[in-house]
Design a protein around this motif. Structure first.
Motif, PDB file in Angstrom:
ATOM      1  N   ARG A 173      11.806  -5.731   4.928  1.00 38.11           N
ATOM      2  CA  ARG A 173      10.837  -4.796   5.517  1.00 38.11           C
ATOM      3  C   ARG A 173       9.883  -5.549   6.434  1.00 38.11           C
ATOM      4  O   ARG A 173       9.521  -6.697   6.155  1.00 38.11           O
ATOM      5  CB  ARG A 173      10.045  -4.089   4.412  1.00 38.11           C
ATOM      6  CG  ARG A 173      10.904  -3.185   3.565  1.00 38.11           C
ATOM      7  CD  ARG A 173      10.096  -2.579   2.436  1.00 38.11           C
ATOM      8  NE  ARG A 173       9.005  -1.739   2.924  1.00 38.11           N
ATOM      9  CZ  ARG A 173       8.087  -1.193   2.131  1.00 38.11           C
ATOM     10  NH1 ARG A 173       8.119  -1.421   0.837  1.00 38.11           N
ATOM     11  NH2 ARG A 173       7.144  -0.430   2.646  1.00 38.11           N
ATOM     12  N   SER A 175       6.348  -6.279   7.717  1.00 37.40           N
ATOM     13  CA  SER A 175       4.951  -6.076   7.312  1.00 37.40           C
ATOM     14  C   SER A 175       4.044  -6.026   8.533  1.00 37.40           C
ATOM     15  O   SER A 175       3.130  -5.209   8.609  1.00 37.40           O
ATOM     16  CB  SER A 175       4.492  -7.185   6.367  1.00 37.40           C
ATOM     17  OG  SER A 175       4.603  -8.442   6.995  1.00 37.40           O
ATOM     18  N   GLU A 176       4.294  -6.934   9.484  1.00 44.00           N
ATOM     19  CA  GLU A 176       3.474  -6.991  10.691  1.00 44.00           C
ATOM     20  C   GLU A 176       4.374  -7.434  11.834  1.00 44.00           C
ATOM     21  O   GLU A 176       5.434  -8.043  11.604  1.00 44.00           O
ATOM     22  CB  GLU A 176       2.296  -7.956  10.498  1.00 44.00           C
ATOM     23  CG  GLU A 176       1.505  -7.671   9.215  1.00 44.00           C
ATOM     24  CD  GLU A 176       0.106  -8.275   9.175  1.00 44.00           C
ATOM     25  OE1 GLU A 176      -0.489  -8.510  10.232  1.00 44.00           O
ATOM     26  OE2 GLU A 176      -0.382  -8.509   8.046  1.00 44.00           O
ATOM     27  N   ASN A 196       5.149  -9.313  -0.642  1.00 42.49           N
ATOM     28  CA  ASN A 196       3.954  -9.789   0.060  1.00 42.49           C
ATOM     29  C   ASN A 196       4.274  -9.827   1.560  1.00 42.49           C
ATOM     30  O   ASN A 196       5.354  -9.379   1.959  1.00 42.49           O
ATOM     31  CB  ASN A 196       3.456 -11.120  -0.535  1.00 42.49           C
ATOM     32  CG  ASN A 196       4.262 -12.331  -0.111  1.00 42.49           C
ATOM     33  OD1 ASN A 196       5.269 -12.220   0.584  1.00 42.49           O
ATOM     34  ND2 ASN A 196       3.840 -13.496  -0.532  1.00 42.49           N
ATOM     35  N   TYR A 271      -1.704 -10.373   0.660  1.00 39.71           N
ATOM     36  CA  TYR A 271      -1.798  -9.010   0.118  1.00 39.71           C
ATOM     37  C   TYR A 271      -0.415  -8.532  -0.336  1.00 39.71           C
ATOM     38  O   TYR A 271       0.609  -9.136  -0.013  1.00 39.71           O
ATOM     39  CB  TYR A 271      -2.397  -8.049   1.150  1.00 39.71           C
ATOM     40  CG  TYR A 271      -1.597  -7.889   2.434  1.00 39.71           C
ATOM     41  CD1 TYR A 271      -0.497  -7.039   2.499  1.00 39.71           C
ATOM     42  CD2 TYR A 271      -1.960  -8.571   3.599  1.00 39.71           C
ATOM     43  CE1 TYR A 271       0.230  -6.876   3.666  1.00 39.71           C
ATOM     44  CE2 TYR A 271      -1.246  -8.412   4.770  1.00 39.71           C
ATOM     45  CZ  TYR A 271      -0.146  -7.565   4.799  1.00 39.71           C
ATOM     46  OH  TYR A 271       0.583  -7.406   5.953  1.00 39.71           O
ATOM     47  N   GLN A 272      -0.398  -7.421  -1.067  1.00 40.71           N
ATOM     48  CA  GLN A 272       0.866  -6.821  -1.505  1.00 40.71           C
ATOM     49  C   GLN A 272       1.411  -5.874  -0.455  1.00 40.71           C
ATOM     50  O   GLN A 272       0.657  -5.198   0.247  1.00 40.71           O
ATOM     51  CB  GLN A 272       0.645  -5.996  -2.774  1.00 40.71           C
ATOM     52  CG  GLN A 272       0.507  -6.808  -4.022  1.00 40.71           C
ATOM     53  CD  GLN A 272       0.480  -5.914  -5.259  1.00 40.71           C
ATOM     54  OE1 GLN A 272       0.425  -4.690  -5.169  1.00 40.71           O
ATOM     55  NE2 GLN A 272       0.503  -6.532  -6.415  1.00 40.71           N
ATOM     56  N   MET A 273       2.748  -5.807  -0.360  1.00 39.53           N
ATOM     57  CA  MET A 273       3.381  -4.751   0.427  1.00 39.53           C
ATOM     58  C   MET A 273       4.583  -4.246  -0.369  1.00 39.53           C
ATOM     59  O   MET A 273       5.659  -4.845  -0.333  1.00 39.53           O
ATOM     60  CB  MET A 273       3.838  -5.257   1.785  1.00 39.53           C
ATOM     61  CG  MET A 273       4.397  -4.123   2.636  1.00 39.53           C
ATOM     62  SD  MET A 273       5.220  -4.674   4.117  1.00 39.53           S
ATOM     63  CE  MET A 273       5.697  -3.089   4.805  1.00 39.53           C
ATOM     64  N   ASP A 275       4.593  -0.399  -1.541  1.00 42.56           N
ATOM     65  CA  ASP A 275       4.741   1.057  -1.471  1.00 42.56           C
ATOM     66  C   ASP A 275       5.525   1.483  -0.231  1.00 42.56           C
ATOM     67  O   ASP A 275       5.420   0.876   0.838  1.00 42.56           O
ATOM     68  CB  ASP A 275       3.361   1.724  -1.447  1.00 42.56           C
ATOM     69  CG  ASP A 275       2.569   1.403  -2.709  1.00 42.56           C
ATOM     70  OD1 ASP A 275       3.205   1.023  -3.716  1.00 42.56           O
ATOM     71  OD2 ASP A 275       1.324   1.512  -2.669  1.00 42.56           O
ATOM     72  N   ASP A 277       5.147   3.959   1.708  1.00 42.91           N
ATOM     73  CA  ASP A 277       4.388   4.475   2.853  1.00 42.91           C
ATOM     74  C   ASP A 277       3.499   3.405   3.505  1.00 42.91           C
ATOM     75  O   ASP A 277       2.615   3.721   4.291  1.00 42.91           O
ATOM     76  CB  ASP A 277       3.552   5.699   2.446  1.00 42.91           C
ATOM     77  CG  ASP A 277       2.750   5.457   1.177  1.00 42.91           C
ATOM     78  OD1 ASP A 277       2.771   4.313   0.664  1.00 42.91           O
ATOM     79  OD2 ASP A 277       2.106   6.405   0.703  1.00 42.91           O
ATOM     80  N   HIS A 278       3.744   2.136   3.175  1.00 42.19           N
ATOM     81  CA  HIS A 278       2.983   1.025   3.763  1.00 42.19           C
ATOM     82  C   HIS A 278       3.591   0.695   5.132  1.00 42.19           C
ATOM     83  O   HIS A 278       4.662   0.111   5.222  1.00 42.19           O
ATOM     84  CB  HIS A 278       3.062  -0.184   2.820  1.00 42.19           C
ATOM     85  CG  HIS A 278       2.115  -1.282   3.156  1.00 42.19           C
ATOM     86  ND1 HIS A 278       1.421  -1.984   2.211  1.00 42.19           N
ATOM     87  CD2 HIS A 278       1.750  -1.817   4.345  1.00 42.19           C
ATOM     88  CE1 HIS A 278       0.664  -2.907   2.791  1.00 42.19           C
ATOM     89  NE2 HIS A 278       0.863  -2.823   4.088  1.00 42.19           N
ATOM     90  N   GLU A 279       2.897   1.098   6.183  1.00 44.22           N
ATOM     91  CA  GLU A 279       3.442   0.962   7.543  1.00 44.22           C
ATOM     92  C   GLU A 279       3.158  -0.431   8.113  1.00 44.22           C
ATOM     93  O   GLU A 279       2.121  -1.032   7.827  1.00 44.22           O
ATOM     94  CB  GLU A 279       2.805   2.014   8.461  1.00 44.22           C
ATOM     95  CG  GLU A 279       3.252   3.431   8.180  1.00 44.22           C
ATOM     96  CD  GLU A 279       4.725   3.655   8.459  1.00 44.22           C
ATOM     97  OE1 GLU A 279       5.238   3.058   9.429  1.00 44.22           O
ATOM     98  OE2 GLU A 279       5.365   4.399   7.693  1.00 44.22           O
TER      99      GLU A 279
END
Ligand SMILES: [Fe+2]
Length: 332
Positions: A173, A175-176, A196, A271-273, A275, A277-279
């Protein structure tokens, strides 16, 4: 351009960044750098290889240093899969999509599969390693930068979109990410499996090559302390980038270079990633706060000096333009 969509039901289960195999000139010099100064734990030393780990790690190794007559390269990065059956699924999947792969025997590891990704980067997958003692509660072993565990790898490559599409299909996924200011082209993607901000990072640059591997340190004050120690020992030349805080990932960091030029980051926390719906967070390339939230960009040396993969030809990136550097900002 739209960023690649992750496959939430990937063909096999990669769990995390696991280990890296670097070539070095002198095992004693590498031992001094990684163990005596930075505080990694030696699990094993053979005639030509050092096997190191962090203080929290039960796996036999996360940093492997192989003596070579042509040092300064990276043999490959390693990723963990959850179970041995994931390796069989990976083998079948890679054969189906035409990705070169083969079974290999690797000391201190279980069944291991090698593959080359679309940018030519060599990777290995395994589910098991010999186990070592976790030293998380043996404080007499917490030294140097208190390295807890390996966390991620960053790699420049010719085509970030191609790399991101490949690993997104394997379940990673985003994250950024960083793209051109007009949003037409990806410059970098921060990809994760373990929940993360990142296990692997791809940026536009001459590659494939390893920019750095990262280990989590105990905390921000430990990062400042190890930098103080290195400076006061007269070893400031090994500080590749002084402590600051990343915008992307939001961690405090410091970067060191080893005697063969390999770069290691200590960072404090992420930080955690997890969920659904975490865009992903977007950072345009011109925003210098991506790299340091304090606004001071990195040097050209930090951006452009990297470790090539052993025997793998590098290609220039297809991305037009470069990030802001210290030299560009201050005109030196
Ligand atoms: Fe990093």
């Amino acid at each position: 351009m739209p960023i690649p969509t992750p496959n939430y039901h990937p063909p096999f289960n990669i769990t995390r960044a696991s280990h890296v195999i670097l070539t070095v000139k002198d095992l004693d010099a590498s031992y001094n750098h990684y163990v005596e100064i930075l505080g990694l734990i030696q699990t094993e030393r053979t005639a030509d290889t050092l096997y190191l780990r962090g203080i929290d790690e039960r796996a036999h190794h996360s940093v492997v240093l192989r003596k070579s007559n042509a040092p300064g390269t990276v043999d490959r990065i390693g990723l963990r899969v959850f179970m041995d059956e994931d390796l069989d699924k990976a083998y079948a999947h890679f054969n189906e999509i035409g990705t070169p792969c083969r079974w290999v025997d690797v000391p201190f590891q279980g069944k291991t599969l090698h593959f080359e990704d679309p940018n030519g980067m060599p990777v290995e997958l395994c589910a098991r390693m010999d186990q070592a003692e976790s030293l998380h509660d043996k404080f007499q072993h917490h030294r140097g930068g208190h390295p807890k565990a390996i966390d991620h790898f960053q790699m420049p490559c010719q085509n970030v979109t191609l790399a991101t599409q490949f690993y997104a299909q394997l379940g990673f996924r985003i994250s950024e990410y960083t793209d051109s200011d007009d949003e037409s082209q990806l410059w970098g993607t921060w990809l994760q499996r373990k929940g993360n901000p990142h296990d692997i990072v791809f940026t536009a640059g001459k590659g494939p090559a390893l920019h750095h591997f990262a280990m989590q340190s105990k905390d921000a004050s430990t990062i400042m302390h190890i930098t103080d120690v290195v400076g006061s020992m007269g070893l400031e030349d090994i500080i590749d980038r002084q402590p600051s805080r990343h915008g992307i990932g939001n961690a405090m960091f410091v970067y060191f270079r080893d005697p063969d030029g390999h770069r290691m980051e200590f960072y404090d926390a992420h930080y955690q990633m997890i969920d659904i719906d975490h865009e992903p967070i977007r950072w345009p390339l011109s925003n210098t706060k991506r790299s340091s939230i304090w606004g001071v960009p990195a040097s050209r040396r930090w951006y452009f000096e990297t470790s090539p993969f052993t025997g793998v030809e590098r290609h220039q990136s297809e991305f037009p333009g470069e990030p802001m550097t210290l030299e560009k900002m201050f005109g030196s």
